[in-house]
Design a protein around this motif. Structure first.
Motif, mmCIF file in Angstrom:
data_model
loop_
_atom_site.group_PDB
_atom_site.id
_atom_site.type_symbol
_atom_site.label_atom_id
_atom_site.label_comp_id
_atom_site.label_asym_id
_atom_site.label_seq_id
_atom_site.Cartn_x
_atom_site.Cartn_y
_atom_site.Cartn_z
ATOM 1 N N THR A 2 57.866 9.370 26.309
ATOM 2 C CA THR A 2 57.039 10.290 27.071
ATOM 3 C C THR A 2 57.054 9.897 28.546
ATOM 4 O O THR A 2 57.076 8.719 28.894
ATOM 5 C CB THR A 2 55.580 10.225 26.560
ATOM 6 O OG1 THR A 2 55.565 10.524 25.173
ATOM 7 C CG2 THR A 2 54.716 11.227 27.298
ATOM 8 N N LYS A 3 57.069 10.905 29.415
ATOM 9 C CA LYS A 3 57.074 10.640 30.843
ATOM 10 C C LYS A 3 55.864 9.788 31.216
ATOM 11 O O LYS A 3 54.733 10.063 30.835
ATOM 12 C CB LYS A 3 57.027 11.959 31.613
ATOM 13 C CG LYS A 3 57.060 11.778 33.135
ATOM 14 C CD LYS A 3 56.904 13.106 33.851
ATOM 15 C CE LYS A 3 58.116 13.983 33.616
ATOM 16 N NZ LYS A 3 58.021 15.243 34.425
ATOM 17 N N ARG A 5 53.193 8.348 33.848
ATOM 18 C CA ARG A 5 52.546 8.707 35.100
ATOM 19 C C ARG A 5 51.788 7.483 35.619
ATOM 20 O O ARG A 5 51.120 6.785 34.845
ATOM 21 C CB ARG A 5 51.592 9.885 34.916
ATOM 22 C CG ARG A 5 52.210 11.065 34.195
ATOM 23 C CD ARG A 5 51.322 12.289 34.271
ATOM 24 N NE ARG A 5 51.734 13.143 35.374
ATOM 25 C CZ ARG A 5 51.024 14.161 35.849
ATOM 26 N NH1 ARG A 5 49.820 14.416 35.339
ATOM 27 N NH2 ARG A 5 51.476 14.905 36.825
ATOM 28 N N ALA A 34 50.750 7.231 29.455
ATOM 29 C CA ALA A 34 51.935 7.453 28.632
ATOM 30 C C ALA A 34 51.498 8.170 27.364
ATOM 31 O O ALA A 34 50.923 7.551 26.463
ATOM 32 C CB ALA A 34 52.614 6.123 28.298
ATOM 33 N N ALA A 91 59.851 1.300 30.476
ATOM 34 C CA ALA A 91 60.130 2.400 31.402
ATOM 35 C C ALA A 91 60.789 1.871 32.669
ATOM 36 O O ALA A 91 60.478 0.775 33.144
ATOM 37 C CB ALA A 91 58.835 3.119 31.755
ATOM 38 N N SER A 93 61.236 4.362 35.210
ATOM 39 C CA SER A 93 60.856 5.379 36.185
ATOM 40 C C SER A 93 59.442 5.844 35.890
ATOM 41 O O SER A 93 58.915 5.636 34.791
ATOM 42 C CB SER A 93 61.826 6.560 36.140
ATOM 43 O OG SER A 93 61.772 7.191 34.874
ATOM 44 N N ALA A 94 58.848 6.495 36.872
ATOM 45 C CA ALA A 94 57.477 6.989 36.708
ATOM 46 C C ALA A 94 57.251 8.154 37.652
ATOM 47 O O ALA A 94 57.911 8.294 38.687
ATOM 48 C CB ALA A 94 56.477 5.877 36.983
ATOM 49 N N GLU A 95 56.282 8.968 37.280
ATOM 50 C CA GLU A 95 55.858 10.086 38.115
ATOM 51 C C GLU A 95 54.564 9.679 38.808
ATOM 52 O O GLU A 95 53.652 9.132 38.172
ATOM 53 C CB GLU A 95 55.625 11.312 37.237
ATOM 54 C CG GLU A 95 55.375 12.594 37.992
ATOM 55 C CD GLU A 95 55.263 13.783 37.058
ATOM 56 O OE1 GLU A 95 56.096 14.699 37.160
ATOM 57 O OE2 GLU A 95 54.339 13.785 36.222
ATOM 58 N N GLN A 116 59.195 9.533 41.004
ATOM 59 C CA GLN A 116 59.294 10.969 41.254
ATOM 60 C C GLN A 116 57.907 11.479 41.638
ATOM 61 O O GLN A 116 56.927 11.220 40.935
ATOM 62 C CB GLN A 116 59.802 11.710 40.015
ATOM 63 C CG GLN A 116 59.888 13.216 40.197
ATOM 64 C CD GLN A 116 60.328 13.924 38.929
ATOM 65 O OE1 GLN A 116 60.651 13.288 37.929
ATOM 66 N NE2 GLN A 116 60.342 15.247 38.976
#
Length: 373
Positions: A2-3, A5, A34, A91, A93-95, A116
């Motif tokens: 899951t993306k 944040r 998450a 992870a 990467s993260a938003e 991002q």
């Protein structure tokens, strides 16, 4: 996966992290989201309180994560701890929100963490208020109303001197005196007053001038009160314009027109309404009665701010009832606050708070509107 944040901010000042965690802290802390997991990474000082008071599903120790962090020189800094947390979650990467600290973002990118920037708003669901959120806004609104009424009683207790100044206990009664009465009342009710406006006469032609110095009789006083709840972080917002003494016929005309504009705003609000059109209709009403908006003698006069804005964990948030415009939806909580401002006359603004419903709107503000005290 899951993306992921990531937010890093002080929740006393950042509504996005407060919304996600329900936790007040004066210093920046780390929040990782998450899927269904909301993880807070807290200092030793705040760990126990975060476990007890926050909405987080997990609370990690910043000290323990710092021990896992890899720093090229010196003790681990925030970017190293955040990178270690991402590694623990698997992870790379993260938003992040647009408000994420730029310097910290660049340091994370140097550690090969890809970031991002999320599309604004970071939490679109913040716009539509739940019943519980509406109640929290109403609590702050009641505090604003209590502050207003206390201020009006203070003005009522003043006398009008031969020189035209308001006086109480033999001294000139000032904007600062009035603000002190309002703010003290709000504090007793658990609110935090935020730059309460008590501006008299031409000072109020600048809508964000908080007011200073002695107040005159027979001259409008704009009282704009927008406290924040110490318990929840939600704001109330309220404006009334009053006069101690007698209003001129011109001022009565302006006040009646602004009040008519407020009623038009309330009538126009409903699910699907265009905020830009509501604003332009009120502007057109004022213009049709001869009260023009534009530059005069080097400053803006007339009606030159928006009709309303969203209200919640920020004093100004989406949606907008202004030239920018927004489509209103059931569950939005918005202000309705037209005004007219002319040098030599002063400022007149009236503000209510409305809940947008499927069929119209519900005025959440209870205090009456009147001009003369």
């Amino acid at each position: 996966m899951t993306k992921l944040r990531v937010l890093y901010a002080a929740s006393e000042h950042d509504a996005d992290i407060l919304y996600a965690t329900g936790f007040f802290a004066p210093d920046p802390f780390l929040c990782l989201i998450a899927g269904s997991r909301t993880i807070l990474v807290m200092s030793d000082l705040e760990m126990d309180r975060a476990k007890r008071e926050s909405k987080a599903t997990h609370v990690w120790s910043w000290t323990q994560m710092a021990k896992k962090a890899v720093a090229s020189a010196g003790p681990p800094r925030a970017e190293h701890v955040i990178a270690a947390c991402l590694k623990r979650l698997g992870a790379k990467s993260a938003e992040v929100p647009a408000s994420f600290p730029l310097g910290l973002a660049r340091k994370l990118e140097a550690l090969k963490v890809r970031l991002q920037v999320a599309r604004e708003p970071f939490w679109p669901e913040r716009e539509i208020k739940t019943r519980d959120e509406v109640k929290k806004i109403e609590v702050s609104l009641r505090a604003a109303e209590a502050g207003l009424l206390a201020g009006i009683e203070a003005l009522r207790s003043t006398t009008i001197g031969r020189d035209g100044w308001l006086r109480r206990a033999g001294a000139k009664f000032t904007s600062e005196d009035l603000r002190g009465v309002v703010d003290a009342t709000i504090l007793k009710l658990g609110g935090i007053p935020v730059r309460t406006i008590c501006a008299g006469g031409d000072q109020a032609v600048d809508p964000h001038e908080i007011g200073h110095g002695p107040l005159r009789a027979h001259s409008p006083i704009v009282m704009d009160i927008f406290p924040r709840s110490q318990a929840t972080g939600y704001f109330g917002d309220l404006t009334r314009t009053v006069i101690k003494g007698r209003a001129s016929e011109k001022l009565k005309e302006v006040y009646a027109l602004v009040e008519e504009g407020t009623r038009l705003g309330h009538r126009s609000i409903h699910d699907g309404a265009d905020g830009r059109k509501i604003h332009e209709d009120i502007l057109a009403l004022f213009d049709s009665r001869g009260f023009k908006t534009g530059m005069k003698d080097g400053r803006m006069q007339g009606f030159f701010h928006g009709t309303g804005h969203g209200l919640g964990l920020d004093i100004h948030e989406a949606p907008s009832i202004s030239r920018r415009g927004s489509i209103l939806r059931a569950g939005h909580v918005v202000t309705v606050e037209p005004g007219l401002y002319y040098v030599g006359l002063g400022g007149v603004r009236i503000e209510d708070v409305a809940l947008v419903t499927k069929t119209g709107s519900r005025n959440l503000t209870r205090v009456p509107k009147f001009l003369e005290i």
